[in-house]
Design a protein around this motif. Structure first.
Motif, PDB file in Angstrom:
ATOM      1  N   ASN A  44       0.859  -1.178   0.000  1.00 40.86           N
ATOM      2  CA  ASN A  44       0.000   0.000   0.000  1.00 40.86           C
ATOM      3  C   ASN A  44       0.894   1.227   0.000  1.00 40.86           C
ATOM      4  OD1 ASN A  44      -2.540   1.208   0.044  1.00 40.86           O
ATOM      5  ND2 ASN A  44      -3.265  -0.313   1.530  1.00 40.86           N
ATOM      6  N   ARG A 117      -5.783   0.143  -7.111  1.00 41.43           N
ATOM      7  CA  ARG A 117      -6.476   0.442  -5.864  1.00 41.43           C
ATOM      8  C   ARG A 117      -6.992   1.875  -5.877  1.00 41.43           C
ATOM      9  NH1 ARG A 117      -5.976   3.002  -0.990  1.00 41.43           N
ATOM     10  NH2 ARG A 117      -6.790   1.906   0.820  1.00 41.43           N
ATOM     11  N   THR A 180      -9.904  -2.343  -7.370  1.00 41.60           N
ATOM     12  CA  THR A 180     -10.376  -2.684  -6.041  1.00 41.60           C
ATOM     13  C   THR A 180     -10.434  -1.416  -5.195  1.00 41.60           C
ATOM     14  OG1 THR A 180     -10.028  -4.117  -4.129  1.00 41.60           O
ATOM     15  CG2 THR A 180      -8.067  -3.256  -5.206  1.00 41.60           C
ATOM     16  N   ASN A 182     -11.547  -0.336  -0.925  1.00 43.25           N
ATOM     17  CA  ASN A 182     -12.246  -0.719   0.302  1.00 43.25           C
ATOM     18  C   ASN A 182     -13.019   0.434   0.935  1.00 43.25           C
ATOM     19  OD1 ASN A 182     -10.013   0.579   1.178  1.00 43.25           O
ATOM     20  ND2 ASN A 182      -9.390  -0.950   2.681  1.00 43.25           N
ATOM     21  N   MET A 256     -14.369  -4.104  -2.302  1.00 41.50           N
ATOM     22  CA  MET A 256     -13.762  -4.871  -1.219  1.00 41.50           C
ATOM     23  C   MET A 256     -14.818  -5.003  -0.130  1.00 41.50           C
ATOM     24  SD  MET A 256      -9.914  -4.290   0.307  1.00 41.50           S
ATOM     25  CE  MET A 256      -9.050  -3.762  -1.164  1.00 41.50           C
ATOM     26  N   SER A 258     -15.526  -6.740   4.089  1.00 45.65           N
ATOM     27  CA  SER A 258     -14.952  -7.475   5.211  1.00 45.65           C
ATOM     28  C   SER A 258     -15.852  -8.675   5.481  1.00 45.65           C
ATOM     29  CB  SER A 258     -14.858  -6.589   6.454  1.00 45.65           C
ATOM     30  OG  SER A 258     -15.970  -6.795   7.285  1.00 45.65           O
ATOM     31  N   ASP A 284     -11.197  -7.598   2.902  1.00 48.09           N
ATOM     32  CA  ASP A 284     -10.317  -6.819   3.764  1.00 48.09           C
ATOM     33  C   ASP A 284     -10.653  -7.223   5.194  1.00 48.09           C
ATOM     34  OD1 ASP A 284      -8.713  -5.035   5.010  1.00 48.09           O
ATOM     35  OD2 ASP A 284      -9.872  -3.252   4.475  1.00 48.09           O
ATOM     36  N   ASP A 285      -9.967  -8.250   5.674  1.00 49.00           N
ATOM     37  CA  ASP A 285     -10.246  -8.770   7.012  1.00 49.00           C
ATOM     38  C   ASP A 285      -8.926  -9.338   7.497  1.00 49.00           C
ATOM     39  OD1 ASP A 285     -11.604  -9.862   9.302  1.00 49.00           O
ATOM     40  OD2 ASP A 285     -13.417  -9.808   8.078  1.00 49.00           O
ATOM     41  N   GLN A 286      -8.107  -8.462   8.089  1.00 47.57           N
ATOM     42  CA  GLN A 286      -6.676  -8.725   8.100  1.00 47.57           C
ATOM     43  C   GLN A 286      -6.150  -9.506   9.286  1.00 47.57           C
ATOM     44  OE1 GLN A 286      -4.185  -5.545   6.736  1.00 47.57           O
ATOM     45  NE2 GLN A 286      -5.917  -4.433   5.890  1.00 47.57           N
ATOM     46  N   GLU A 316      -7.727 -12.657   0.470  1.00 48.82           N
ATOM     47  CA  GLU A 316      -7.952 -11.829   1.659  1.00 48.82           C
ATOM     48  C   GLU A 316      -6.672 -11.110   2.040  1.00 48.82           C
ATOM     49  OE1 GLU A 316     -10.007 -12.914   5.754  1.00 48.82           O
ATOM     50  OE2 GLU A 316      -8.007 -13.763   5.599  1.00 48.82           O
ATOM     51  N   SER A 317      -6.783  -9.826   2.233  1.00 45.90           N
ATOM     52  CA  SER A 317      -5.664  -9.027   2.692  1.00 45.90           C
ATOM     53  C   SER A 317      -5.250  -9.484   4.092  1.00 45.90           C
ATOM     54  CB  SER A 317      -6.096  -7.560   2.719  1.00 45.90           C
ATOM     55  OG  SER A 317      -5.071  -6.758   3.245  1.00 45.90           O
ATOM     56  N   HIS A 354       0.175  -8.052   2.817  1.00 44.65           N
ATOM     57  CA  HIS A 354      -0.109  -6.627   2.804  1.00 44.65           C
ATOM     58  C   HIS A 354       0.917  -5.880   3.657  1.00 44.65           C
ATOM     59  CE1 HIS A 354      -3.056  -3.168   4.054  1.00 44.65           C
ATOM     60  NE2 HIS A 354      -2.244  -2.794   3.090  1.00 44.65           N
TER      61      HIS A 354
END
Ligand SMILES: [Zn+2]
Length: 747
Positions: A44, A117, A180, A182, A256, A258, A284-286, A316-317, A354
């Motif tokens: 990122n 992104r 993508t 989020n 994106m 979660s 996005d559920d890190q 999944e990130s 990520h």
């Protein structure tokens, strides 16, 4: 891009004659990027990165981690290419550099897919000053802000005209495979936008003025809620039309999401509709939180695949930085980050590392993904193209989350649901999350359904449960299940009253709150029947001897007549011929100890009502919610007993041996694939995990379905063959040891 690779069988296996060739299913070679990109990486980009982004090093890291796709920051909140739009804020140190284009071209040269992104939600003050009417405003006309940024309104020209122009510009600049984002869905549920676009659009489409405040019982606010969800689907579709028109049919905009059970409704996202319409799901559920553990990642993968379809990929990130509490520049504990990844694989999730920022002073984070991604690349054929196998379905619905959960969804919805999941994990029973609208479809192969406080149900959902039980399926319903309609309005009696064999008296006991045993009114218990205290070790007291044996759902509780409770109990009158193995013991003081004695040791208020013929259990005491809260082993044991009983013990796999293991079973052609995720050490400590301690040996018993020979087995992590023996319909194998995780393939 999707090179298939065979695991390396060891020389010892060949010598022992135990080796066999696992022939993986053919991967679709001509499949579009969204069907074949299994491993992702994301750096990122922060604003200072254009000064010193070491692209050569990152290309080497892409190769080392075997990623097949990367996510590259392009535009929206910050542009990383020289955009022609004067209000499109450029990264502070971008200058004339085209970092987005350079990275995209480098990735394409390496054969990688690129997702550009975006962050659509917010823009700078300068932008706001130029177009104040494009931004969201509260009822007093003040702009909604997030820090120093302004939140754009999804009903106005920012989303309708400006963002499509940016998407087209990025595609024309350097075409990515897709996009993508989020932060795409604007304001959340507790914030109503009163800008002119929103006012006019709402009036045009509903004939009403915008509601003045949130009120779950106000028909206009309900209309606004449903309309807001629909509007976000329109944005999703608009973005896809834009990118496909400009970039071709495979240039998808995939947003994106979660995997949070209750959070997406709060963000006005209709998860079911989104999953149905998207070809690939970016999550996005890190990482985990303490309350739900690593097992949440397998659970959310299965829950979302159940809605999206099992053919779709779901990367999944996964944070390589310290996530909770957040320290973007400090490495995550490697054991913590990897265990989250392994748990994801068990739920059909693909990995995506990520990092935040292209330069990292804490360089330990670069090693975290390497062994996990290498293993994934070597074993990818067994991790996709398969279907889950389970005999127990756990039912959930967004309607119940939103309209029954309302502003207490954590307590009313998430806790009962995760209490059941935790009990299943602990008992090593593979499960399948089932949406309440899919009971007919998904229930066909299930021996039992669990309805954890599924209070708000439509008539159609109630009828589907009735059909399911009529076909011979077992049922466990808890708490207020079916006691509300789809708007969260109470019914006079359970919609499922006949099936559950109970009638609601209108009374409740206890509360939803924290158990305040010392001072509050939650020092309550459940009594087990018939009582046995006179027959086991302990002081004697006058009383009748037990006349008959206890029901099997109370197995393991032989030495006690009570278990702790502390929760909310719905009072019911059981139908004739019901079995009531548990009753309620009301509150008595916990303190001072001199006064801590049961004032009313016996009542006839049922806590559990069983229908023997149909194998239907109604748990009036919300033990599932309390288990998620208090983690008392008695609650987990009782729930597991009940689930085994309603499922008539029809379980596809049994795992024996010590430890806390999350077990997920899949069918792929003529083989079974079992994931064992070791939760033992993290289960005994809190996040983050410092170290994983191996468990084993374990005995694994598969109930063989038709079409699986069940004569040989292979472990994909320890890379060894294991002997298989047959015991009737069971194939039995031994797993010597499980470190972070193990995957057993039985053919
Ligand atoms: Zn607005």
């Amino acid at each position: 891009m999707n090179r298939r690779s065979q695991p390396n069988w060891s020389r010892r296996d060949l010598l022992s004659g135990a080796a066999f060739t696992l022939i993986p299913p053919a991967a679709p070679s001509q499949a579009p990027w969204w069907r074949r990109t299994l491993r992702w990486g994301q750096t990122n980009i922060s604003e200072e990165d254009p000064l010193h982004y070491d692209i050569d090093w990152w290309r080497a890291h892409w190769r080392r981690t075997r990623v097949q796709g990367v996510i590259v920051n392009a535009g929206g909140i910050v542009a990383y290419y020289p955009s022609r739009h004067p209000l499109h804020y450029r990264a502070r140190f971008l200058g004339e550099r085209d970092l987005y284009g350079e990275l995209t071209r480098a990735a394409h040269r390496d054969g990688l897919a690129v997702l550009a992104r975006m962050d659509s939600n917010r823009a700078s003050e300068e932008f706001y000053r130029a177009h104040p009417d494009w931004f969201a405003h509260d009822a007093e006309g003040r702009p909604y802000r997030a820090g120093e940024h302004y939140i754009a309104c999804i009903d106005g020209p920012y989303y309708e005209e400006y963002l499509p122009a940016i998407l087209r510009e990025i595609i024309a600049w350097e075409k990515p495979e897709g996009f993508t984002d989020n932060s795409w869905s604007g304001l959340e549920r507790d914030q109503i936008c009163y800008c002119r676009s929103s006012r006019e659009r709402f009036r045009r489409e509903t004939g009403e003025d915008l509601p003045r405040r949130k009120d779950w019982d106000d028909p206009v606010w309900r209309a606004w809620f449903d309309w807001s969800m629909k509007r976000r689907l329109e944005i999703w579709d608009l973005n896809n039309r834009t990118t496909r028109q400009a970039g071709g049919p495979d240039c998808l905009w995939v947003g994106m999401l979660s995997g949070d059970l209750i959070g997406q409704g709060r963000r006005l996202r209709d998860v079911k509709a989104i999953l149905e319409r998207s070809e690939i799901i970016l999550l996005d559920d890190q990482g985990r939180n303490d309350a739900t553990g690593f097992q949440r990642n397998a659970e959310l993968g299965k829950r979302l695949h159940g809605l999206a379809g099992w053919d779709k990929l779901m990367p999944e990130s996964m944070a390589t930085y310290q996530r909770a509490p957040t320290f973007r520049k400090a490495s995550a504990a490697a054991a913590e980050a990897r265990q989250w990844m392994y748990a994801g694989f068990a739920g059909g999730i693909q990995p995506w590392w990520h990092h935040v920022g292209a330069w990292q002073p804490d360089r330990r984070q670069f090693e975290t993904a390497v062994p996990v991604f290498e293993w994934h690349a070597a074993n990818e054929a067994w991790l996709v193209g398969r279907r889950p196998v389970a005999s127990v379905g756990v039912v959930f619905s967004d309607r119940n989350t939103d309209y029954y959960g309302r502003d207490e969804a954590e307590e009313r919805v998430a806790r009962p649901y995760y209490g059941i999941i935790q009990a299943l994990v602990r008992a090593r029973i593979p499960y399948l999350p089932v949406h309440a609208d899919h009971i007919d479809r998904d229930g066909r192969d299930l021996a039992a359904l669990v309805l954890p406080n599924l209070a708000a149900m439509t008539v159609g959902q109630i009828e589907a449960v009735e059909r399911y039980v009529a076909r011979g399926g077992g049922l466990l319903a808890t708490g207020e299940t079916s006691l509300y309609n789809e708007w969260g309005e109470p019914r006079p009696d359970f919609g499922l009253a006949r099936l559950l064999g109970v009638r609601f008296t209108g009374r409740r006991h206890g509360s939803l709150g924290e158990a305040e045993s010392w001072t509050g009114s939650d020092h309550t218990y459940l009594r087990l029947h018939p009582e046995t205290a006179g027959t086991v070790y302990g002081p004697r007291r006058a009383g009748p001897a037990p006349q008959k044996p206890r029901h099997s759902v109370l197995a393991g509780f032989e030495a006690t007549d009570v278990i702790a409770f502390g929760g909310l109990l719905v009072e019911v009158e059981p139908a004739a011929r019901s079995v009531v193995p548990l009753t309620f013991i009301p509150h008595f003081p916990a303190y001072p100890p001199e006064f801590s004695w049961m004032r009313t040791p016996h009542t006839t208020i049922p806590a559990l009502v069983l229908q023997e013929e149909s194998r239907v259990a109604y748990l009036a005491a919300d033990v599932d919610r309390r288990f998620a809260r208090d983690n008392l082993p008695d609650h987990g044991d009782l729930l597991a007993n009940l689930i085994r009983w309603v499922a008539r013990d029809r379980l596809p796999v049994e795992v024996r041996g010590p430890g806390l293991l999350d077990c997920h079973l899949y069918r792929q052609g003529d083989r079974l694939i079992l994931h064992l995720v070791n939760l033992t050490s993290p289960g005994a400590w809190r996040a983050p995990a410092h170290e994983i301690v191996p468990v084993g040996p374990l005995e694994v018993r598969f109930r063989l379905p038709g079409g699986v020979a069940g004569v040989r087995a292979r472990l994909l992590v320890s890379q060894s063959a294991v002997a298989v023996r047959r015991e009737g319909e069971w194939a039995v194998a031994s797993v010597p040891s499980v470190d972070g995780h193990e995957v057993l393939v039985l053919e």
